[in-house]
Design a protein around this motif. Structure first.
Motif, PDB file in Angstrom:
ATOM      1  N   PRO A 215      47.278 -56.039 142.124  1.00  0.00           N
ATOM      2  CA  PRO A 215      48.287 -56.735 142.016  1.00  0.00           C
ATOM      3  C   PRO A 215      49.164 -56.132 141.715  1.00  0.00           C
ATOM      4  O   PRO A 215      50.643 -56.356 141.485  1.00  0.00           O
ATOM      5  CB  PRO A 215      47.243 -57.817 140.872  1.00  0.00           C
ATOM      6  CG  PRO A 215      46.244 -57.655 139.953  1.00  0.00           C
ATOM      7  CD  PRO A 215      46.455 -56.278 141.048  1.00  0.00           C
ATOM      8  N   CYS A 216      49.644 -55.358 141.114  1.00  0.00           N
ATOM      9  CA  CYS A 216      50.838 -54.547 140.062  1.00  0.00           C
ATOM     10  C   CYS A 216      50.860 -53.290 140.740  1.00  0.00           C
ATOM     11  O   CYS A 216      50.540 -52.493 141.650  1.00  0.00           O
ATOM     12  CB  CYS A 216      50.538 -54.178 139.051  1.00  0.00           C
ATOM     13  SG  CYS A 216      49.888 -55.671 137.869  1.00  0.00           S
ATOM     14  N   HIS A 217      52.185 -52.581 140.400  1.00  0.00           N
ATOM     15  CA  HIS A 217      52.747 -51.768 140.782  1.00  0.00           C
ATOM     16  C   HIS A 217      54.094 -50.904 139.879  1.00  0.00           C
ATOM     17  O   HIS A 217      54.719 -51.784 139.429  1.00  0.00           O
ATOM     18  CB  HIS A 217      53.904 -52.325 141.782  1.00  0.00           C
ATOM     19  CG  HIS A 217      54.742 -51.066 143.060  1.00  0.00           C
ATOM     20  ND1 HIS A 217      55.824 -50.899 142.943  1.00  0.00           N
ATOM     21  CD2 HIS A 217      53.840 -49.836 143.333  1.00  0.00           C
ATOM     22  CE1 HIS A 217      56.499 -49.861 143.390  1.00  0.00           C
ATOM     23  NE2 HIS A 217      55.368 -49.045 143.826  1.00  0.00           N
ATOM     24  N   ALA A 218      53.418 -49.655 140.286  1.00  0.00           N
ATOM     25  CA  ALA A 218      54.444 -49.148 138.651  1.00  0.00           C
ATOM     26  C   ALA A 218      55.244 -48.093 139.594  1.00  0.00           C
ATOM     27  O   ALA A 218      55.586 -47.260 140.468  1.00  0.00           O
ATOM     28  CB  ALA A 218      53.579 -48.182 138.096  1.00  0.00           C
ATOM     29  N   ILE A 219      56.615 -48.257 138.836  1.00  0.00           N
ATOM     30  CA  ILE A 219      58.413 -47.367 139.612  1.00  0.00           C
ATOM     31  C   ILE A 219      58.128 -46.315 137.819  1.00  0.00           C
ATOM     32  O   ILE A 219      58.815 -46.652 136.816  1.00  0.00           O
ATOM     33  CB  ILE A 219      58.755 -48.104 139.465  1.00  0.00           C
ATOM     34  CG1 ILE A 219      58.916 -49.864 140.712  1.00  0.00           C
ATOM     35  CG2 ILE A 219      59.934 -47.612 139.926  1.00  0.00           C
ATOM     36  CD1 ILE A 219      59.563 -50.478 140.869  1.00  0.00           C
ATOM     37  N   LEU A 220      57.622 -45.393 138.973  1.00  0.00           N
ATOM     38  CA  LEU A 220      57.937 -44.279 138.018  1.00  0.00           C
ATOM     39  C   LEU A 220      58.983 -42.539 137.980  1.00  0.00           C
ATOM     40  O   LEU A 220      58.268 -42.173 138.622  1.00  0.00           O
ATOM     41  CB  LEU A 220      56.646 -43.872 137.558  1.00  0.00           C
ATOM     42  CG  LEU A 220      55.303 -44.268 136.576  1.00  0.00           C
ATOM     43  CD1 LEU A 220      54.013 -43.626 136.978  1.00  0.00           C
ATOM     44  CD2 LEU A 220      55.101 -45.690 136.045  1.00  0.00           C
ATOM     45  N   PRO A 221      59.942 -43.509 137.897  1.00  0.00           N
ATOM     46  CA  PRO A 221      61.171 -42.234 137.911  1.00  0.00           C
ATOM     47  C   PRO A 221      60.819 -41.131 137.254  1.00  0.00           C
ATOM     48  O   PRO A 221      61.846 -41.184 135.821  1.00  0.00           O
ATOM     49  CB  PRO A 221      62.176 -42.695 138.078  1.00  0.00           C
ATOM     50  CG  PRO A 221      62.318 -43.817 136.911  1.00  0.00           C
ATOM     51  CD  PRO A 221      61.436 -44.854 137.282  1.00  0.00           C
ATOM     52  N   TYR A 222      60.892 -39.614 137.082  1.00  0.00           N
ATOM     53  CA  TYR A 222      61.240 -38.995 136.442  1.00  0.00           C
ATOM     54  C   TYR A 222      62.786 -38.452 136.275  1.00  0.00           C
ATOM     55  O   TYR A 222      62.822 -36.798 136.907  1.00  0.00           O
ATOM     56  CB  TYR A 222      59.604 -37.408 136.841  1.00  0.00           C
ATOM     57  CG  TYR A 222      58.689 -38.404 136.227  1.00  0.00           C
ATOM     58  CD1 TYR A 222      58.197 -38.781 137.097  1.00  0.00           C
ATOM     59  CD2 TYR A 222      57.455 -37.435 135.357  1.00  0.00           C
ATOM     60  CE1 TYR A 222      56.884 -39.305 135.998  1.00  0.00           C
ATOM     61  CE2 TYR A 222      56.495 -37.435 135.026  1.00  0.00           C
ATOM     62  CZ  TYR A 222      56.549 -38.187 135.083  1.00  0.00           C
ATOM     63  OH  TYR A 222      55.329 -39.407 134.879  1.00  0.00           O
ATOM     64  N   CYS A 223      63.091 -39.360 135.467  1.00  0.00           N
ATOM     65  CA  CYS A 223      64.734 -38.638 135.693  1.00  0.00           C
ATOM     66  C   CYS A 223      65.211 -39.608 135.054  1.00  0.00           C
ATOM     67  O   CYS A 223      65.095 -41.267 135.274  1.00  0.00           O
ATOM     68  CB  CYS A 223      65.085 -38.877 137.473  1.00  0.00           C
ATOM     69  SG  CYS A 223      66.670 -38.790 137.152  1.00  0.00           S
ATOM     70  N   GLN A 224      65.478 -38.977 133.754  1.00  0.00           N
ATOM     71  CA  GLN A 224      66.354 -40.141 132.379  1.00  0.00           C
ATOM     72  C   GLN A 224      67.618 -41.450 132.704  1.00  0.00           C
ATOM     73  O   GLN A 224      67.549 -42.046 132.965  1.00  0.00           O
ATOM     74  CB  GLN A 224      66.878 -39.810 131.594  1.00  0.00           C
ATOM     75  CG  GLN A 224      66.484 -40.539 130.648  1.00  0.00           C
ATOM     76  CD  GLN A 224      65.705 -41.322 129.699  1.00  0.00           C
ATOM     77  OE1 GLN A 224      64.517 -40.911 130.140  1.00  0.00           O
ATOM     78  NE2 GLN A 224      66.153 -41.840 128.793  1.00  0.00           N
TER      79      GLN A 224
END
Ligand code: G6P
Length: 553
Positions: free
Chosen positions: A334-343
């Motif tokens: 059900p979940c989805h993580a959005i993980l930008p390696y960029c501050q």
């Protein structure tokens, strides 16, 4: 219109999902032939989805399902200005906001691109006037600071882009000496934060609201107007310091905004898809200048073209949309993580959370059929590596949360520390490349034991792996590629909704709470003045809580 469950290949996909669920990612990733098929590229943006729980056969099935769901025609209908937002009888044309002047996009037989470019020209002129000091405040001083008042779609996207660009070298230079702040929450604490160090004489206030009736925005606008007039003492100051972005001209006039200072947009722009309208472009152009912002629009337009024309098997938004439907509806994640390696993408997840969850958090199909499958995804995220020291524990050893890793080949701020083995950006990116493998492959109990870990600790130190992710690698986080990124996720969301057979472009689910808040507001107003309140209108449980609140205020 059939639901996804009515599609002829749905049963086969459900069966195949069981098979894929039982196949560990380590096994899947052992085939170079498979891996090489699960990637796509557009203008240097590389999408690697070989760490998803898919095989080439899965993609074949998903493309088959896309055909059965009429995905190509639905995309075509969107670009053609058909009223695909059926519950509001509106077209869905945020793509027209970044159309090139020579493009033709029609609504009701009328090309809307000239109107779009007329407003863009007005914004360009206004931004230039503010930035050069040609337009000054009531006391003759240039307006160096800007407060944007708006919430939801009238806030999150512009803030994402502002944060995204403020350390980009070109944008940083272009915004020298200027400040841009956002006031969204009706919490008066947010007012204090937004105003800190700002002076009425040098502040431009942009009220951003599609409807110009949103309670939070209107109260914040009244609050800031009072602040302005407390310093400048004359209503005439309003037309020098307050402008609006809205589709509701009569309400902006009623508020006291000069009609010449209103930048319009159209009912075919949904709030959460409005970044490229005056909602985002006006404040961002004032802050960063036209040169930067036009690159942002060009990037979004390039992704629109790609979405419209590329074969589905090479189409980034389509592939990402299909894979996310696979995860949510077939593999039941059900979940989805959005993980930008960029501050700089610190507010990206918050924006996309609204784009996808407000669009696709639905319970019935476009034809009112209660959905027989899970639809929508629960999005959250933070930039890496910060997230690694926080919620990644759950990703590695807890639940399965498909994740998007978003990285950039070049940093906005390259730093090299003498004698350190790699530049700082490589340090960041080492984590970007490592985490997807840690999630996919894990670490077996045997391996942990072989390292001499005491038996009672082995289970605690074991990583099951088999956690899907995809990696998106962009050349750099500049205005052009942030435009591409925005459009990529907007279209990914549309693909999801088209596949789920829902209307992604309305948001009735936000209404009930607003109506109930009105009743509470009335109740509080009466109680504060010791007048009789309409007790029966509120549940007893709610009155009890209100009693506690009132007794302490
Ligand atoms: O731009 P506005 O009309 O003020 O709307 C602001 C926001 O509020 C609404 O309740 C919706 O949840 C959002 O989709 C919208 O963006």
């Amino acid at each position: 219109m059939p639901t996804l469950a009515d599609a002829p290949s749905y049963g086969a996909a459900v069966q195949h999902a069981a098979e894929m669920k039982a196949t560990h990612l380590t096994t899947l990733l052992s085939s170079d032939d498979r891996n090489s098929q699960l990637a796509a590229e557009f203008q240097g943006i590389f999408l690697d989805y070989c760490r998803q729980k898919v095989a080439p056969e899965t993609m074949r099935l998903l493309l088959q399902l896309a055909e059965e769901m009429g995905l190509a025609n639905k995309i075509k209908a969107m670009f053609a200005g058909q009223k695909i937002n059926v519950t509001e009888n509106r077209a869905v044309l945020h793509v027209a906001l970044r159309a090139r002047p020579d493009q033709v996009i029609e609504v009701d037989g009328k090309n809307v691109v000239p109107e779009v470019h007329a407003v863009l020209s007005r914004m360009k002129k206004f931004a230039h006037q503010i930035r050069t000091g040609e337009w000054v405040g009531y006391t003759g001083k240039p307006l160096k600071d800007v407060i944007c008042i708006g919430i939801g779609g009238s806030y999150l996207g512009p803030e994402f882009v502002y944060e995204g660009l403020r350390t980009d070298p070109e944008a940083h230079t272009a915004s020298h000496g200027r400040r841009l702040r956002f006031l969204a929450n009706v919490d008066p604490i947010d007012v204090k934060r937004a105003l800190e160090g700002f002076h009425a004489e040098t502040t431009l206030i942009i009220i951003i609201s599609k409807t110009f009736t949103t309670a939070e925005t209107m109260l914040n606008a009244r609050t800031i107007k009072e602040w302005l007039l407390r310093s400048l003492h004359n209503e005439a100051a309003v037309s020098r310091h307050m402008v609006a972005v809205s589709t509701n001209i009569s309400e902006t006039s009623a508020f006291g905004i000069n009609p010449d200072n209103v930048f319009g947009f159209w009912d075919w722009v949904g709030g959460r898809f409005s970044v490229c309208s005056a909602v985002g472009i006006l404040p961002l152009a004032v802050h960063f200048g036209w040169q930067v912002i036009s690159q942002f629009l060009q990037g979004a337009n390039a992704m629109d073209d790609h979405f419209k024309t590329a074969a589905f098997s090479e189409n980034l938004p389509v592939l990402m949309g299909l894979v996310s439907v696979w995860n949510a509806s077939f593999l039941d994640y059900p979940c989805h993580a959005i993980l930008p390696y960029c501050q700089a993408l610190i507010r990206f997840a918050a924006h996309i959370q609204q784009v996808t969850m407000e669009s696709n958090g639905k319970r019935v199909s476009i034809d009112c059929i209660e959905l027989p499958y899970q639809c929508g995804e629960i999005d959250f995220g933070e930039p890496g590596t910060n997230g690694q020291h926080s919620f990644y524990q759950l990703l590695h050893q807890g639940r399965t949360v498909p994740a998007d890793f978003i990285g950039f080949c070049r940093s906005q701020n390259p730093v090299i520390v003498a004698n350190d083995p790699v530049p700082n950006h490589d340090e960041l990116m080492s984590n970007f490349f490592a985490q997807p493998d840690a999630l996919a492959f894990g670490k077996s109990a045997d391996l942990v034991a072989a390292e001499g870990v005491p038996p009672e600790l082995v289970p605690h130190k074991t990583f099951p792996g088999d956690k899907p992710s995809l990696s998106l690698l962009f050349p750099e986080a500049n205005a052009y590629y942030l435009g591409c990124l925005l459009a990529l996720y907007e279209h990914r969301t549309a693909v999801q909704g088209f596949m789920w057979s829902i209307n992604s472009f309305d948001q009735w689910g936000v209404e009930l709470g607003k109506v109930l808040a009105k009743e509470i507001r009335k109740y509080l107003a009466a109680k504060r003045k010791d007048l009789p309140a309409e007790e029966e209108k509120l549940p007893a449980a709610t009155r009890r809580l209100l009693g506690v609140y009132l007794s302490q205020a």
